[in-house]
Design a protein around this motif. Sequence first.
Motif, PDB file in Angstrom:
ATOM      1  N   PRO A   6       0.808  -1.231   0.000  1.00 20.30           N
ATOM      2  CA  PRO A   6       0.000   0.000   0.000  1.00 20.30           C
ATOM      3  C   PRO A   6       0.836   1.274   0.000  1.00 20.30           C
ATOM      4  O   PRO A   6       0.418   2.297  -0.557  1.00 20.30           O
ATOM      5  CB  PRO A   6      -0.817  -0.121   1.301  1.00 20.30           C
ATOM      6  N   ILE A   7       2.029   1.212   0.598  1.00 21.09           N
ATOM      7  CA  ILE A   7       2.895   2.390   0.607  1.00 21.09           C
ATOM      8  C   ILE A   7       3.421   2.667  -0.798  1.00 21.09           C
ATOM      9  O   ILE A   7       3.529   3.826  -1.211  1.00 21.09           O
ATOM     10  CB  ILE A   7       4.062   2.200   1.608  1.00 21.09           C
ATOM     11  N   HIS A   8       3.741   1.613  -1.530  1.00 17.37           N
ATOM     12  CA  HIS A   8       4.144   1.794  -2.929  1.00 17.37           C
ATOM     13  C   HIS A   8       3.008   2.427  -3.725  1.00 17.37           C
ATOM     14  O   HIS A   8       3.237   3.302  -4.574  1.00 17.37           O
ATOM     15  CB  HIS A   8       4.534   0.450  -3.551  1.00 17.37           C
ATOM     16  N   VAL A   9       1.770   2.004  -3.449  1.00 14.46           N
ATOM     17  CA  VAL A   9       0.607   2.580  -4.138  1.00 14.46           C
ATOM     18  C   VAL A   9       0.488   4.056  -3.817  1.00 14.46           C
ATOM     19  O   VAL A   9       0.259   4.888  -4.714  1.00 14.46           O
ATOM     20  CB  VAL A   9      -0.684   1.835  -3.733  1.00 14.46           C
ATOM     21  N   LEU A  10       0.639   4.403  -2.527  1.00 13.92           N
ATOM     22  CA  LEU A  10       0.578   5.819  -2.133  1.00 13.92           C
ATOM     23  C   LEU A  10       1.651   6.632  -2.842  1.00 13.92           C
ATOM     24  O   LEU A  10       1.415   7.759  -3.291  1.00 13.92           O
ATOM     25  CB  LEU A  10       0.766   5.944  -0.617  1.00 13.92           C
ATOM     26  N   GLY A  11       2.846   6.065  -2.921  1.00 13.04           N
ATOM     27  CA  GLY A  11       3.948   6.767  -3.570  1.00 13.04           C
ATOM     28  C   GLY A  11       3.683   7.013  -5.044  1.00 13.04           C
ATOM     29  O   GLY A  11       3.901   8.125  -5.538  1.00 13.04           O
ATOM     30  N   HIS A  12       3.204   5.996  -5.743  1.00 12.17           N
ATOM     31  CA  HIS A  12       2.932   6.146  -7.183  1.00 12.17           C
ATOM     32  C   HIS A  12       1.745   7.078  -7.438  1.00 12.17           C
ATOM     33  O   HIS A  12       1.709   7.776  -8.448  1.00 12.17           O
ATOM     34  CB  HIS A  12       2.651   4.775  -7.801  1.00 12.17           C
ATOM     35  N   ALA A  13       0.781   7.096  -6.496  1.00 14.74           N
ATOM     36  CA  ALA A  13      -0.386   7.966  -6.671  1.00 14.74           C
ATOM     37  C   ALA A  13      -0.044   9.428  -6.426  1.00 14.74           C
ATOM     38  O   ALA A  13      -0.800  10.316  -6.826  1.00 14.74           O
ATOM     39  CB  ALA A  13      -1.490   7.536  -5.716  1.00 14.74           C
ATOM     40  N   ASP A  14       1.078   9.682  -5.783  1.00 15.29           N
ATOM     41  CA  ASP A  14       1.518  11.047  -5.490  1.00 15.29           C
ATOM     42  C   ASP A  14       0.442  11.834  -4.727  1.00 15.29           C
ATOM     43  O   ASP A  14       0.170  12.995  -5.017  1.00 15.29           O
ATOM     44  CB  ASP A  14       1.871  11.784  -6.781  1.00 15.29           C
ATOM     45  N   CYS A  15      -0.159  11.164  -3.746  1.00 14.95           N
ATOM     46  CA  CYS A  15      -1.239  11.800  -2.974  1.00 14.95           C
ATOM     47  C   CYS A  15      -0.741  12.175  -1.583  1.00 14.95           C
ATOM     48  O   CYS A  15       0.395  11.897  -1.201  1.00 14.95           O
ATOM     49  CB  CYS A  15      -2.447  10.864  -2.869  1.00 14.95           C
ATOM     50  N   SER A  16      -1.636  12.794  -0.821  1.00 15.22           N
ATOM     51  CA  SER A  16      -1.284  13.239   0.528  1.00 15.22           C
ATOM     52  C   SER A  16      -0.976  12.046   1.422  1.00 15.22           C
ATOM     53  O   SER A  16      -1.537  10.960   1.260  1.00 15.22           O
ATOM     54  CB  SER A  16      -2.442  14.046   1.122  1.00 15.22           C
ATOM     55  N   LEU A  17      -0.091  12.259   2.378  1.00 18.22           N
ATOM     56  CA  LEU A  17       0.265  11.211   3.327  1.00 18.22           C
ATOM     57  C   LEU A  17      -0.338  11.464   4.705  1.00 18.22           C
ATOM     58  O   LEU A  17       0.140  10.952   5.710  1.00 18.22           O
ATOM     59  CB  LEU A  17       1.794  11.105   3.444  1.00 18.22           C
ATOM     60  N   PHE A  18      -1.425  12.236   4.734  1.00 22.97           N
ATOM     61  CA  PHE A  18      -2.125  12.475   5.978  1.00 22.97           C
ATOM     62  C   PHE A  18      -3.370  11.608   6.076  1.00 22.97           C
ATOM     63  O   PHE A  18      -4.052  11.356   5.081  1.00 22.97           O
ATOM     64  CB  PHE A  18      -2.520  13.950   6.124  1.00 22.97           C
ATOM     65  N   ASP A  19      -3.650  11.141   7.288  1.00 15.72           N
ATOM     66  CA  ASP A  19      -4.828  10.332   7.560  1.00 15.72           C
ATOM     67  C   ASP A  19      -6.033  11.254   7.680  1.00 15.72           C
ATOM     68  O   ASP A  19      -6.227  11.923   8.690  1.00 15.72           O
ATOM     69  CB  ASP A  19      -4.603   9.548   8.864  1.00 15.72           C
ATOM     70  N   ALA A  20      -6.884  11.270   6.658  1.00 14.13           N
ATOM     71  CA  ALA A  20      -8.008  12.204   6.613  1.00 14.13           C
ATOM     72  C   ALA A  20      -9.146  11.796   7.540  1.00 14.13           C
ATOM     73  O   ALA A  20     -10.051  12.584   7.814  1.00 14.13           O
ATOM     74  CB  ALA A  20      -8.541  12.307   5.184  1.00 14.13           C
ATOM     75  N   PHE A  21      -9.130  10.576   8.056  1.00 15.46           N
ATOM     76  CA  PHE A  21     -10.240  10.081   8.865  1.00 15.46           C
ATOM     77  C   PHE A  21      -9.986  10.225  10.366  1.00 15.46           C
ATOM     78  O   PHE A  21     -10.827   9.903  11.175  1.00 15.46           O
ATOM     79  CB  PHE A  21     -10.507   8.600   8.540  1.00 15.46           C
ATOM     80  N   HIS A  22      -8.811  10.696  10.735  1.00 16.58           N
ATOM     81  CA  HIS A  22      -8.474  10.829  12.144  1.00 16.58           C
ATOM     82  C   HIS A  22      -8.541  12.289  12.536  1.00 16.58           C
ATOM     83  O   HIS A  22      -8.111  13.161  11.806  1.00 16.58           O
ATOM     84  CB  HIS A  22      -7.055  10.294  12.400  1.00 16.58           C
ATOM     85  N   ARG A  23      -9.124  12.562  13.694  1.00 13.96           N
ATOM     86  CA  ARG A  23      -9.191  13.929  14.215  1.00 13.96           C
ATOM     87  C   ARG A  23      -8.512  13.976  15.569  1.00 13.96           C
ATOM     88  O   ARG A  23      -8.909  13.228  16.468  1.00 13.96           O
ATOM     89  CB  ARG A  23     -10.642  14.398  14.335  1.00 13.96           C
ATOM     90  N   PRO A  24      -7.513  14.836  15.783  1.00 11.00           N
ATOM     91  CA  PRO A  24      -6.914  15.690  14.762  1.00 11.00           C
ATOM     92  C   PRO A  24      -6.135  14.879  13.729  1.00 11.00           C
ATOM     93  O   PRO A  24      -5.685  13.778  14.010  1.00 11.00           O
ATOM     94  CB  PRO A  24      -5.957  16.576  15.579  1.00 11.00           C
ATOM     95  N   ARG A  25      -5.986  15.458  12.540  1.00 10.63           N
ATOM     96  CA  ARG A  25      -5.324  14.755  11.448  1.00 10.63           C
ATOM     97  C   ARG A  25      -3.880  14.445  11.813  1.00 10.63           C
ATOM     98  O   ARG A  25      -3.208  15.220  12.460  1.00 10.63           O
ATOM     99  CB  ARG A  25      -5.361  15.604  10.170  1.00 10.63           C
ATOM    100  N   ARG A  26      -3.409  13.284  11.379  1.00 13.89           N
ATOM    101  CA  ARG A  26      -2.030  12.933  11.657  1.00 13.89           C
ATOM    102  C   ARG A  26      -1.404  12.272  10.442  1.00 13.89           C
ATOM    103  O   ARG A  26      -2.100  11.688   9.601  1.00 13.89           O
ATOM    104  CB  ARG A  26      -1.918  12.017  12.884  1.00 13.89           C
TER     105      ARG A  26
END
Length: 437
Positions: A6-26
């Motif tokens: 999944p980290i390789h997928v995130l890297g290739h997608a060039d998207c944000s590395l913040f967890d949008a579902f956690h408050r406060p965001r981390r």
Amino acid sequence: MSLVEPIHVLGHADCSLFDAFHRPRRLVLEVAVHVEEIGLLNHKPNIAAETVVDRLVDLITARRHRLRDLADCTLPASELAPFYPHGVDDSNLIDENASRLIAALLYRGIPVPSALFPGRDRTTMYHHIRSSSRVAEKLWNEGFRDIDGKDSLGLTPLMHMHTDDIDFVSYPMNLRLECLAWFQNKRANFYAKQDLALYDEHKKWKVLSGSRQLLSATSLHFIAYNIGQEIGQDLDAHIHRTKEPKSLKRRLSKPSRRVFERVITDKVPDDCICACSLGGCKAFTLIARSSISKMEKHAKSENLANFWIEVKDTCDPLECPNFLRLMTFEELGLTHTCCHPFRDYELFISLFCRIGDQAHEIHDEEAADLQKLEELLGEFEAKRIELDLPFLDFLKEYWRPRMDEVLKEGALDEEGLREIGVKVYESDSNFSEDSDR
């Protein structure tokens, strides 16, 4: 599918590395470090989790280089200068000022890929490493150097690490102290103060009620409070016989012991005027108070004595009078007007506050008992020199019987005061956390 894919997928997608579902965001990195540390807690190193963490650090490092390249190509040197306090030729990676640099780029109408965003809030990478000295060292080697940087709440990484987030597992003292030792070796500033202006700007409304005032505490306040909590949990477990005691000498690794000694022997006082300490509270006082914070009043003296047994080998012998002052203050049931933790349950952090204008009123109301405290301390110090007993023997053979005598007299005095309508303050000696929910 492995954890790494999944980290390789995130890297290739060039998207944000913040967890949008956690408050406060981390940052996703913080979640990955948590998984790695669970393995350490169970004495089963998680190699896959370590690989994920390392891959995430590599991704973040590459993106910070891209952000620097974008800024160098689009902003004049005069506008870049404020973001690089060591000069625009500084080869270290931008960290604390990354969100401000992106804001400057957007203000000029320069498009910024979402992958380069460090989040909406001011932060540093060291705010996301939990208690991992391994990850801290990797970040340092990659060029992240803002170990004293402030986040959007005005907290340094050391403050953030020692707020003891309640949604995470309780960490053993070694893990925290070894990370603290890493920061010490890198010359982090233990006396850096929380920037309350940043906290106020982030919250945008009054947090504390009544006469309590938020305190611009130092990193050392946060560290001392957390160490005291760890010691107190073990002492309390011993009192209730839920587990056998294990001395600090046996529990702490060499790096942990060195930094523990550095903290508990620190001589820099804060500016409090509470009679629990003379000339302001030092780390030793904060640790001792924190260690008994959640205990019943009847157990506090016993646990303070046990606390002394734990730390006496690492303390300056001159701390005996200071420790005796704190023990006598607690036993008399006097009210602390110095700093104590405040829990912000919205942000899952602990801050420090103190009683404001009411402090002088409390001092006036307790003037007789405060005078008694000073008289007793003079008596105890003279007797301690006269009897020339080991400190713990002195507590048992002289201090305890004398305090029992004083308290018996005091109970009668307090009852009489209430009968004639005088307000008697209940002791606020508990160092446990307040909160406004």
